[in-house]
Write a protein that holds these residues in place. Structure first.
Motif, PDB file in Angstrom:
ATOM      1  N   UNK A  16      38.559  -8.943  15.980  1.00  0.00           N
ATOM      2  CA  UNK A  16      38.394  -8.042  14.847  1.00  0.00           C
ATOM      3  C   UNK A  16      37.043  -8.263  14.162  1.00  0.00           C
ATOM      4  N   UNK A  17      36.619  -9.516  14.077  1.00  0.00           N
ATOM      5  CA  UNK A  17      35.331  -9.814  13.445  1.00  0.00           C
ATOM      6  C   UNK A  17      34.170  -9.244  14.258  1.00  0.00           C
ATOM      7  N   UNK A  18      34.222  -9.371  15.588  1.00  0.00           N
ATOM      8  CA  UNK A  18      33.122  -8.850  16.402  1.00  0.00           C
ATOM      9  C   UNK A  18      33.080  -7.315  16.390  1.00  0.00           C
ATOM     10  N   UNK A  19      34.220  -6.675  16.287  1.00  0.00           N
ATOM     11  CA  UNK A  19      34.226  -5.219  16.147  1.00  0.00           C
ATOM     12  C   UNK A  19      33.580  -4.802  14.820  1.00  0.00           C
ATOM     13  N   UNK A  20      33.877  -5.546  13.747  1.00  0.00           N
ATOM     14  CA  UNK A  20      33.244  -5.254  12.457  1.00  0.00           C
ATOM     15  C   UNK A  20      31.742  -5.494  12.526  1.00  0.00           C
ATOM     16  N   UNK A  21      31.351  -6.561  13.220  1.00  0.00           N
ATOM     17  CA  UNK A  21      29.919  -6.852  13.353  1.00  0.00           C
ATOM     18  C   UNK A  21      29.200  -5.728  14.097  1.00  0.00           C
ATOM     19  N   UNK A  22      29.805  -5.220  15.171  1.00  0.00           N
ATOM     20  CA  UNK A  22      29.191  -4.122  15.925  1.00  0.00           C
ATOM     21  C   UNK A  22      29.018  -2.894  15.044  1.00  0.00           C
ATOM     22  N   UNK A  23      30.018  -2.586  14.248  1.00  0.00           N
ATOM     23  CA  UNK A  23      29.925  -1.442  13.333  1.00  0.00           C
ATOM     24  C   UNK A  23      28.812  -1.657  12.317  1.00  0.00           C
ATOM     25  N   UNK A  24      28.700  -2.883  11.815  1.00  0.00           N
ATOM     26  CA  UNK A  24      27.665  -3.197  10.828  1.00  0.00           C
ATOM     27  C   UNK A  24      26.272  -3.104  11.441  1.00  0.00           C
ATOM     28  N   UNK A  25      26.139  -3.551  12.683  1.00  0.00           N
ATOM     29  CA  UNK A  25      24.838  -3.479  13.355  1.00  0.00           C
ATOM     30  C   UNK A  25      24.435  -2.027  13.591  1.00  0.00           C
ATOM     31  N   UNK A  26      25.374  -1.190  14.004  1.00  0.00           N
ATOM     32  CA  UNK A  26      25.075   0.233  14.191  1.00  0.00           C
ATOM     33  C   UNK A  26      24.623   0.856  12.874  1.00  0.00           C
TER      34      UNK A  26
ATOM     35  N   UNK B  43      36.682 -19.267  29.536  1.00  0.00           N
ATOM     36  CA  UNK B  43      37.259 -19.971  30.684  1.00  0.00           C
ATOM     37  C   UNK B  43      38.035 -19.024  31.597  1.00  0.00           C
ATOM     38  N   UNK B  44      38.370 -17.849  31.089  1.00  0.00           N
ATOM     39  CA  UNK B  44      39.042 -16.821  31.887  1.00  0.00           C
ATOM     40  C   UNK B  44      38.056 -15.747  32.375  1.00  0.00           C
ATOM     41  N   UNK B  45      36.761 -15.959  32.090  1.00  0.00           N
ATOM     42  CA  UNK B  45      35.755 -14.985  32.498  1.00  0.00           C
ATOM     43  C   UNK B  45      35.868 -13.665  31.779  1.00  0.00           C
ATOM     44  N   UNK B  46      36.328 -13.716  30.514  1.00  0.00           N
ATOM     45  CA  UNK B  46      36.542 -12.487  29.758  1.00  0.00           C
ATOM     46  C   UNK B  46      35.963 -12.618  28.349  1.00  0.00           C
ATOM     47  N   UNK B  47      35.461 -11.515  27.787  1.00  0.00           N
ATOM     48  CA  UNK B  47      35.166 -11.504  26.350  1.00  0.00           C
ATOM     49  C   UNK B  47      36.477 -11.614  25.584  1.00  0.00           C
ATOM     50  N   UNK B  48      36.419 -12.111  24.364  1.00  0.00           N
ATOM     51  CA  UNK B  48      37.652 -12.259  23.590  1.00  0.00           C
ATOM     52  C   UNK B  48      38.269 -10.898  23.282  1.00  0.00           C
ATOM     53  N   UNK B  49      37.470  -9.832  23.228  1.00  0.00           N
ATOM     54  CA  UNK B  49      38.012  -8.504  22.965  1.00  0.00           C
ATOM     55  C   UNK B  49      38.891  -8.011  24.110  1.00  0.00           C
ATOM     56  N   UNK B  50      38.677  -8.554  25.311  1.00  0.00           N
ATOM     57  CA  UNK B  50      39.552  -8.242  26.444  1.00  0.00           C
ATOM     58  C   UNK B  50      40.692  -9.252  26.522  1.00  0.00           C
ATOM     59  N   UNK B  51      40.373 -10.494  26.241  1.00  0.00           N
ATOM     60  CA  UNK B  51      41.368 -11.575  26.324  1.00  0.00           C
ATOM     61  C   UNK B  51      42.458 -11.421  25.273  1.00  0.00           C
ATOM     62  N   UNK B  52      42.058 -11.111  24.038  1.00  0.00           N
ATOM     63  CA  UNK B  52      43.038 -10.921  22.966  1.00  0.00           C
ATOM     64  C   UNK B  52      42.426 -10.006  21.907  1.00  0.00           C
ATOM     65  N   UNK B  53      42.646  -8.717  22.069  1.00  0.00           N
ATOM     66  CA  UNK B  53      42.002  -7.722  21.216  1.00  0.00           C
ATOM     67  C   UNK B  53      42.397  -7.847  19.745  1.00  0.00           C
ATOM     68  N   UNK B  54      43.603  -8.360  19.496  1.00  0.00           N
ATOM     69  CA  UNK B  54      44.116  -8.351  18.126  1.00  0.00           C
ATOM     70  C   UNK B  54      43.884  -9.658  17.368  1.00  0.00           C
ATOM     71  N   UNK B  55      43.222 -10.634  17.971  1.00  0.00           N
ATOM     72  CA  UNK B  55      42.986 -11.885  17.253  1.00  0.00           C
ATOM     73  C   UNK B  55      41.883 -11.684  16.217  1.00  0.00           C
ATOM     74  N   UNK B  56      41.783 -12.620  15.281  1.00  0.00           N
ATOM     75  CA  UNK B  56      40.814 -12.459  14.187  1.00  0.00           C
ATOM     76  C   UNK B  56      39.377 -12.485  14.686  1.00  0.00           C
ATOM     77  N   UNK B  57      39.116 -13.209  15.795  1.00  0.00           N
ATOM     78  CA  UNK B  57      37.771 -13.235  16.353  1.00  0.00           C
ATOM     79  C   UNK B  57      37.354 -11.872  16.891  1.00  0.00           C
TER      80      UNK B  57
END
Length: 306
Positions: free
Chosen positions: A270-280, A254-268
């Motif tokens: 952190x989960x997407x950062x782990x997913x990116x590492x796992x995909x790599x 609703x703010x036109x932002x990914x959650x990593x920009x909206x709130x980098x430290x929330x659990x969501x």
């Protein structure tokens, strides 16, 4: 840390000094599930952001007529001079449609509602299933003044229509977001059948890259049972990372932002950062397997007891 920049306009991004002008072939991952509300767009946006944050050049291709990926990345409808609709009907190149986002190294080819009429317009064309694949061919054209994308994430609509078939026909692999709910396995079985059909008829190289479990609530016994059932059914295809149900993830679009920009430290986030590492990491394993299959490297010796 990821930082937002000003409102986007279409630009050609200069390649880093010393980068080869030789075109590179991007890895194309289609984010697909015929069920709606499972987190496809949220996964595409935030996975793309996470991959960009670790240095990848990422393009999101919005193939959903609703355009939620475009809106969720802050792309105003008035700035969408060319869209994926224009690309698929042959009136624009994919490069013409690409816009930068507020996230460094993350770009998007936006969609418009015109996409909903695409099947009527090109449904009789002989190349109707390959329009997107053909559009990818000149994407990384090796020009020294333009960025070469390393990853393309295709955000598919919530149906198994011509748009999704185009995505599957052009993709190296399918990434499947799966909500932790009662009918998850039923929908997954249908998707797997579609992937097999596309593999047999349109794209022999297509694989399921992995399944990401989304909207997980550890307090819910049903969610825990779904996780156990999907892991038993799909084995190693299921990513270790599970995306939790998180209000910050829901608020961010609703703010036109990914959650990593909206709130980098929330659990969501952190989960997407782990997913990116796992995909790599899984990408490295797939490349190693392909090299062994192609005879480029010797097969490792069997382990004791294997």
């Amino acid at each position: 840390m990821i930082q937002a920049t000003d409102a986007p306009e279409r630009v050609e991004v200069a390649a880093p000094i010393g980068q080869s002008a030789e075109p590179k072939v991007p890895r194309v991952l289609a984010v697909a599930n015929q069920k709606g509300g499972v987190g496809k767009t949220t996964t595409a946006i935030n996975l793309g952001t996470a991959l960009a944050a670790i240095g990848e050049q990422v393009l999101i291709v919005d193939l959903d007529p609703q355009g939620n990926a475009s809106t969720g990345l802050g792309i105003d409808r008035r700035s969408r001079r060319h869209s994926t609709y224009d690309v698929l009907i042959g009136e624009a190149s994919l490069r013409d449609a690409v816009l930068p986002t507020a996230v460094p190294r993350l770009f998007i080819a936006p969609s418009t509602l015109d996409l909903s009429g695409l099947e009527l317009q090109i449904g009789q064309a002989r190349d109707r299933a390959f329009r997107l694949r053909n559009a990818f061919v000149p994407l990384n054209d090796g020009r020294p003044d333009a960025v070469d994308f390393s990853y393309v994430l295709v955000d598919c609509p919530p149906s198994l229509n011509l748009l999704t078939v185009n995505a599957m026909a052009s993709a190296n692999a399918i990434l499947v977001p799966l909500q932790c709910e009662f009918f998850a396995l039923e929908g997954l079985s249908q998707l797997i059948k579609t992937v097999e059909q596309v593999k047999e008829t349109l794209n022999p190289r297509l694989i399921i890259h992995g399944i990401v479990l989304t909207m997980y609530d550890a307090r819910n016994n049903l969610a825990n049972q779904v996780v156990a059932d999907v892991r038993e059914f799909m084995g190693r295809k299921v990513y270790d990372t599970i995306i939790p149900r998180n209000v910050r993830v829901s608020e961010a679009p609703s703010y036109g932002k990914p959650v990593l920009v909206y709130d980098l430290k929330c659990v969501g986030s952190e989960a997407y950062l782990r997913l990116a590492t796992e995909i790599i990491q899984r990408e490295k394993e797939l490349r190693a397997e392909a090299a062994i299959a192609g005879g480029l490297v010797p097969e490792p010796p069997p382990q004791p007891g294997s």
